[in-house]
Design a protein around this motif. Sequence first.
Motif, PDB file in Angstrom:
ATOM      1  N   UNK A  19      10.875  -8.231  -7.830  1.00  0.00           N
ATOM      2  CA  UNK A  19      10.737  -8.126  -6.059  1.00  0.00           C
ATOM      3  C   UNK A  19       9.619  -7.288  -6.027  1.00  0.00           C
ATOM      4  N   UNK A  20       9.388  -6.401  -6.706  1.00  0.00           N
ATOM      5  CA  UNK A  20       8.072  -5.334  -6.312  1.00  0.00           C
ATOM      6  C   UNK A  20       6.693  -6.261  -6.597  1.00  0.00           C
ATOM      7  N   UNK A  21       6.805  -6.837  -7.925  1.00  0.00           N
ATOM      8  CA  UNK A  21       5.693  -7.742  -8.380  1.00  0.00           C
ATOM      9  C   UNK A  21       5.483  -8.938  -7.090  1.00  0.00           C
ATOM     10  N   UNK A  22       6.489  -9.411  -7.017  1.00  0.00           N
ATOM     11  CA  UNK A  22       6.540 -10.763  -6.119  1.00  0.00           C
ATOM     12  C   UNK A  22       5.937 -10.175  -4.474  1.00  0.00           C
ATOM     13  N   UNK A  23       6.265  -9.071  -4.073  1.00  0.00           N
ATOM     14  CA  UNK A  23       5.876  -8.668  -2.816  1.00  0.00           C
ATOM     15  C   UNK A  23       4.305  -8.271  -3.036  1.00  0.00           C
ATOM     16  N   UNK A  24       3.868  -7.484  -3.988  1.00  0.00           N
ATOM     17  CA  UNK A  24       2.428  -7.201  -4.185  1.00  0.00           C
ATOM     18  C   UNK A  24       1.631  -8.384  -4.254  1.00  0.00           C
ATOM     19  N   UNK A  25       2.221  -9.354  -4.967  1.00  0.00           N
ATOM     20  CA  UNK A  25       1.335 -10.500  -5.173  1.00  0.00           C
ATOM     21  C   UNK A  25       1.259 -11.370  -4.001  1.00  0.00           C
ATOM     22  N   UNK A  26       2.320 -11.168  -3.372  1.00  0.00           N
ATOM     23  CA  UNK A  26       2.332 -12.108  -1.843  1.00  0.00           C
ATOM     24  C   UNK A  26       1.334 -11.295  -0.901  1.00  0.00           C
ATOM     25  N   UNK A  27       1.179 -10.031  -1.269  1.00  0.00           N
ATOM     26  CA  UNK A  27       0.162  -9.725  -0.135  1.00  0.00           C
ATOM     27  C   UNK A  27      -1.062  -9.500  -0.521  1.00  0.00           C
ATOM     28  N   UNK A  32      -3.322  -9.389 -11.328  1.00  0.00           N
ATOM     29  CA  UNK A  32      -3.905  -8.163 -11.904  1.00  0.00           C
ATOM     30  C   UNK A  32      -3.657  -6.870 -10.954  1.00  0.00           C
ATOM     31  N   UNK A  33      -4.001  -7.209  -9.615  1.00  0.00           N
ATOM     32  CA  UNK A  33      -3.691  -6.117  -8.708  1.00  0.00           C
ATOM     33  C   UNK A  33      -2.456  -5.930  -8.497  1.00  0.00           C
ATOM     34  N   UNK A  34      -1.508  -7.033  -8.463  1.00  0.00           N
ATOM     35  CA  UNK A  34      -0.296  -6.932  -8.333  1.00  0.00           C
ATOM     36  C   UNK A  34       0.590  -5.985  -9.266  1.00  0.00           C
ATOM     37  N   UNK A  35       0.063  -6.210 -10.377  1.00  0.00           N
ATOM     38  CA  UNK A  35       0.757  -5.638 -11.549  1.00  0.00           C
ATOM     39  C   UNK A  35       0.434  -4.154 -11.512  1.00  0.00           C
ATOM     40  N   UNK A  36      -0.950  -3.653 -11.003  1.00  0.00           N
ATOM     41  CA  UNK A  36      -1.202  -2.223 -10.858  1.00  0.00           C
ATOM     42  C   UNK A  36      -0.368  -1.866  -9.599  1.00  0.00           C
ATOM     43  N   UNK A  37      -0.372  -2.599  -8.548  1.00  0.00           N
ATOM     44  CA  UNK A  37       0.544  -1.920  -7.621  1.00  0.00           C
ATOM     45  C   UNK A  37       1.993  -1.723  -7.760  1.00  0.00           C
ATOM     46  N   UNK A  38       2.697  -2.641  -8.607  1.00  0.00           N
ATOM     47  CA  UNK A  38       4.056  -2.732  -9.074  1.00  0.00           C
ATOM     48  C   UNK A  38       4.259  -1.460  -9.893  1.00  0.00           C
ATOM     49  N   UNK A  39       3.268  -1.046 -11.018  1.00  0.00           N
ATOM     50  CA  UNK A  39       3.309   0.084 -11.681  1.00  0.00           C
ATOM     51  C   UNK A  39       3.255   1.253 -10.786  1.00  0.00           C
ATOM     52  N   UNK A  40       2.090   1.376 -10.215  1.00  0.00           N
ATOM     53  CA  UNK A  40       2.365   2.500  -9.131  1.00  0.00           C
ATOM     54  C   UNK A  40       3.396   2.751  -8.282  1.00  0.00           C
ATOM     55  N   UNK A  41       3.920   1.484  -7.727  1.00  0.00           N
ATOM     56  CA  UNK A  41       5.044   1.748  -6.909  1.00  0.00           C
ATOM     57  C   UNK A  41       6.099   2.489  -7.764  1.00  0.00           C
ATOM     58  N   UNK A  68       4.718  -2.427  -0.245  1.00  0.00           N
ATOM     59  CA  UNK A  68       4.074  -2.925   0.817  1.00  0.00           C
ATOM     60  C   UNK A  68       2.770  -1.724   1.152  1.00  0.00           C
ATOM     61  N   UNK A  69       3.178  -0.580   1.305  1.00  0.00           N
ATOM     62  CA  UNK A  69       1.833   0.479   1.615  1.00  0.00           C
ATOM     63  C   UNK A  69       0.895   0.318   0.405  1.00  0.00           C
ATOM     64  N   UNK A  70       1.019   0.333  -0.519  1.00  0.00           N
ATOM     65  CA  UNK A  70       0.291   0.217  -1.691  1.00  0.00           C
ATOM     66  C   UNK A  70      -0.650  -0.984  -1.656  1.00  0.00           C
ATOM     67  N   UNK A  71       0.045  -2.008  -1.351  1.00  0.00           N
ATOM     68  CA  UNK A  71      -0.579  -3.310  -1.396  1.00  0.00           C
ATOM     69  C   UNK A  71      -1.653  -3.405  -0.071  1.00  0.00           C
ATOM     70  N   UNK A  72      -0.965  -2.889   1.079  1.00  0.00           N
ATOM     71  CA  UNK A  72      -1.950  -2.764   2.153  1.00  0.00           C
ATOM     72  C   UNK A  72      -3.201  -1.753   1.926  1.00  0.00           C
ATOM     73  N   UNK A  73      -2.986  -0.969   1.323  1.00  0.00           N
ATOM     74  CA  UNK A  73      -4.044   0.003   0.828  1.00  0.00           C
ATOM     75  C   UNK A  73      -5.092  -0.809   0.058  1.00  0.00           C
ATOM     76  N   UNK A  74      -4.594  -1.301  -0.965  1.00  0.00           N
ATOM     77  CA  UNK A  74      -5.441  -2.330  -1.887  1.00  0.00           C
ATOM     78  C   UNK A  74      -6.329  -3.328  -1.217  1.00  0.00           C
ATOM     79  N   UNK A  75      -5.707  -4.107  -0.363  1.00  0.00           N
ATOM     80  CA  UNK A  75      -6.131  -5.164   0.611  1.00  0.00           C
ATOM     81  C   UNK A  75      -7.417  -4.290   1.400  1.00  0.00           C
ATOM     82  N   UNK A  76      -7.329  -3.146   2.052  1.00  0.00           N
ATOM     83  CA  UNK A  76      -8.218  -2.804   2.880  1.00  0.00           C
ATOM     84  C   UNK A  76      -9.217  -2.072   1.869  1.00  0.00           C
TER      85      UNK A  76
END
Length: 170
Positions: A19-27, A32-41, A68-76
């Motif tokens: 779920x965490x990876x899927x949300x990160x990847x969708x955003x 690679x970035x989704x994996x980093x976000x999931x790990x940090x989450x 979600x917050x980490x992914x938004x930060x990564x996109x920004x």
Amino acid sequence: MAAGDAETAAVFVRRYQARVYGLAFALVGSSAIAEEIAQEAFLRAWRHAGAYDPRKGRAVSWLLTITRNLAVDAVRLRGDTPVDPHILLNTLTRNERANPAAATFEDTEELRAALRALPPEQSTPIVLSVFYGLTATEIADRERIPVGTAKTRLRRGLAKLREALGVTHD
């Protein structure tokens, strides 16, 4: 997990990693970035497990908010928008499952149906706010509408979503 039990943390990670990876990847649109976000989450959830309050919502909701917050930060930070919000909205609300990892959300179909039931002028601000972290002012600028209108559409859309999903506001 708040007591530092590594075994409980491992079970927590296994249970929610898709779920965490899927949300990160969708955003972010990058594996690679989704994996980093999931790990940090999961690291943040581990570090701040003591701050989790079950009266405020389910643990998975708390974890997905962190994600979600980490992914938004990564996109920004990257300075780009990997997916146009209207395309994302169409992806979220169509019946077929575009991303198998993201499709493991327990409430995905219910959320999609609730988003589909909203008029586009309410669902678009929700997507812009929830998935992209935009403020009402930023939504107003992007959609070329007054700030008050953006706030009203967002508030009404979220109220309709809460009602459709049976979410009570304490």
